[in-house]
Design an enzyme around this catalytic site. Sequence first.
Site, PDB file in Angstrom:
ATOM      1  N   GLN A   1      36.102  34.437  44.632  1.00  0.00           N
ATOM      2  CA  GLN A   1      36.043  35.870  44.902  1.00  0.00           C
ATOM      3  C   GLN A   1      36.218  36.667  43.612  1.00  0.00           C
ATOM      4  O   GLN A   1      35.564  37.690  43.407  1.00  0.00           O
ATOM      5  CB  GLN A   1      37.130  36.258  45.910  1.00  0.00           C
ATOM      6  CG  GLN A   1      37.313  37.748  46.122  1.00  0.00           C
ATOM      7  CD  GLN A   1      36.084  38.441  46.685  1.00  0.00           C
ATOM      8  OE1 GLN A   1      35.253  37.800  47.331  1.00  0.00           O
ATOM      9  NE2 GLN A   1      35.961  39.729  46.449  1.00  0.00           N
ATOM     10  N   GLU A   2      37.074  36.184  42.727  1.00  0.00           N
ATOM     11  CA  GLU A   2      37.365  36.914  41.498  1.00  0.00           C
ATOM     12  C   GLU A   2      36.250  36.799  40.453  1.00  0.00           C
ATOM     13  O   GLU A   2      35.896  37.784  39.809  1.00  0.00           O
ATOM     14  CB  GLU A   2      38.685  36.397  40.889  1.00  0.00           C
ATOM     15  CG  GLU A   2      39.923  36.742  41.699  1.00  0.00           C
ATOM     16  CD  GLU A   2      40.337  38.198  41.563  1.00  0.00           C
ATOM     17  OE1 GLU A   2      39.455  39.066  41.407  1.00  0.00           O
ATOM     18  OE2 GLU A   2      41.538  38.481  41.615  1.00  0.00           O
ATOM     19  N   SER A   3      35.694  35.601  40.287  1.00  0.00           N
ATOM     20  CA  SER A   3      34.770  35.406  39.160  1.00  0.00           C
ATOM     21  C   SER A   3      33.536  34.582  39.488  1.00  0.00           C
ATOM     22  O   SER A   3      32.713  34.343  38.599  1.00  0.00           O
ATOM     23  CB  SER A   3      35.514  34.701  38.023  1.00  0.00           C
ATOM     24  OG  SER A   3      35.804  33.355  38.396  1.00  0.00           O
TER      25      SER A   3
END
Length: 485
Positions: A313-315
């Site tokens: 989700q972050e990267s």
Amino acid sequence: MFAHTALRQRCAKWLLATGLFLLLGACVEKPSTLERVKEDGVLRVITRNSPATYFQDRNGETGFEYELVQHFADDLGVKLQIETADNLDELYDALGKPSGPVLAAAGLVSSERRKTQVRYSHPYLEVTPQVIYRNGRPRPTGAKGLVGKKIMVLKGSSHADQLAELKKQYPALQYEESDAVEVVDLLRMVDEGQIDLTLVDSNELAMNQVYFPNVRVAFDLGETRDQRWAVAAGEDNSLLNEINEYLDKAQKNGTLQRLKDRYYGHVDVLGYVGAYTFAQHLQQRLPKYEKHFKSYAKVEQVDWRLLAAIGYQESMWQPEVTSKTGVRGLMMLTQRTAQAMGVSNRLDPRQSIQGGAKYFMKIKEELDDSIKEPDRTWFALAAYNVGGGHLEDARTLAKREKLNPNKWLDVKKMLPRLAQKQWYRQTKYGYARGGEPVHFVANIRRYYDILTWVTQPQLEGQVAEGNLHVPGVNKDKPADKSSPM
């Protein structure tokens, strides 16, 4: 003469004794089905193996139906014993066997053809039967459009019943019933073009859509229907009455709603492009970092797949990403957080994962003790995204609205209010983009669900060898990127 009299007396005594024995036997009532279950201490249940019903992962048994029936077994004070059927005929037939399961919990819809075999419980989940086709092929717009198509459905299913009724109106309609497939197989066959169409219920599609991003809903076939549990028709009413009472209670006390939110409240967040992209990255990127996720998950005592879902989700599992706000790395840590977690190089994927794991567990441990699992995990994810202060503001708003501040289902309704002046002016920490953590949590839950499914022990060999069917991988990329619905 005397001998005859003695013989008659002996016969009379024997008949009297026999009569008394039979009379006493008749007075001993056979225990009811419910009494047998409680005496045995085991609730024997039969179900189907699928993401929407029941499956096993590294943490054990899970699934919507499993959790619902586990709560029922807990209410009865007995152990739950699960067995799975290869097809619906096998499932229904098993209920009639003397030593077989006493309950079927498998996402069943009442069927006319089964009414001599079983009796159905009160409803617990509303679903819609849907006609499924492959993107890029002609889309049927009504029942008439099914004629001339290669259609397959589960043998003995309510969908087969629907097609049988339609065939009366459209005699040229042809379809195949198969007992060698499950819903996942049918969707894969549509996705790969092996069949033109299939029928599945809306909840089954929702749980499986991400694995098969080429499939589309052509149209809903008929009205919404209710899923129910089933017991053998020959059993007494005791167990069925207890089931109905439990399901009614689960509806009123929020148990059903919590399970619906847990399993279906986040399933439609990826869309077509997200599903296709995640499927690719699952095999192309994750293997590079999987050992780090597993290593630091073990240190922090957290499921590695949850950490991996956060990282995606972050990267999207890219270690050199930098945002406009300055957060960097695979777990997108701020400079301040990185320093606090002992991370010297945010672009080092090993350090980033270590720092992210440590930070997530720190947030989770700092949450109010009144927040229990699984909500505690969702709250920690929200705080990871928006900050603990804003999360507390949302909990405060939930209390004011007479909602439960310890339930994610309620607090996620309040978070978007933090972006509205009339609400955030009442809070301690002020404005926040409160909609973001809601989407953040929903996305991670979906990624986590997929990772949980594809890392089942029986599938891991296929993953390692690259033989597991993940849509969009080892195939030509679909041309159309439009929304799946």
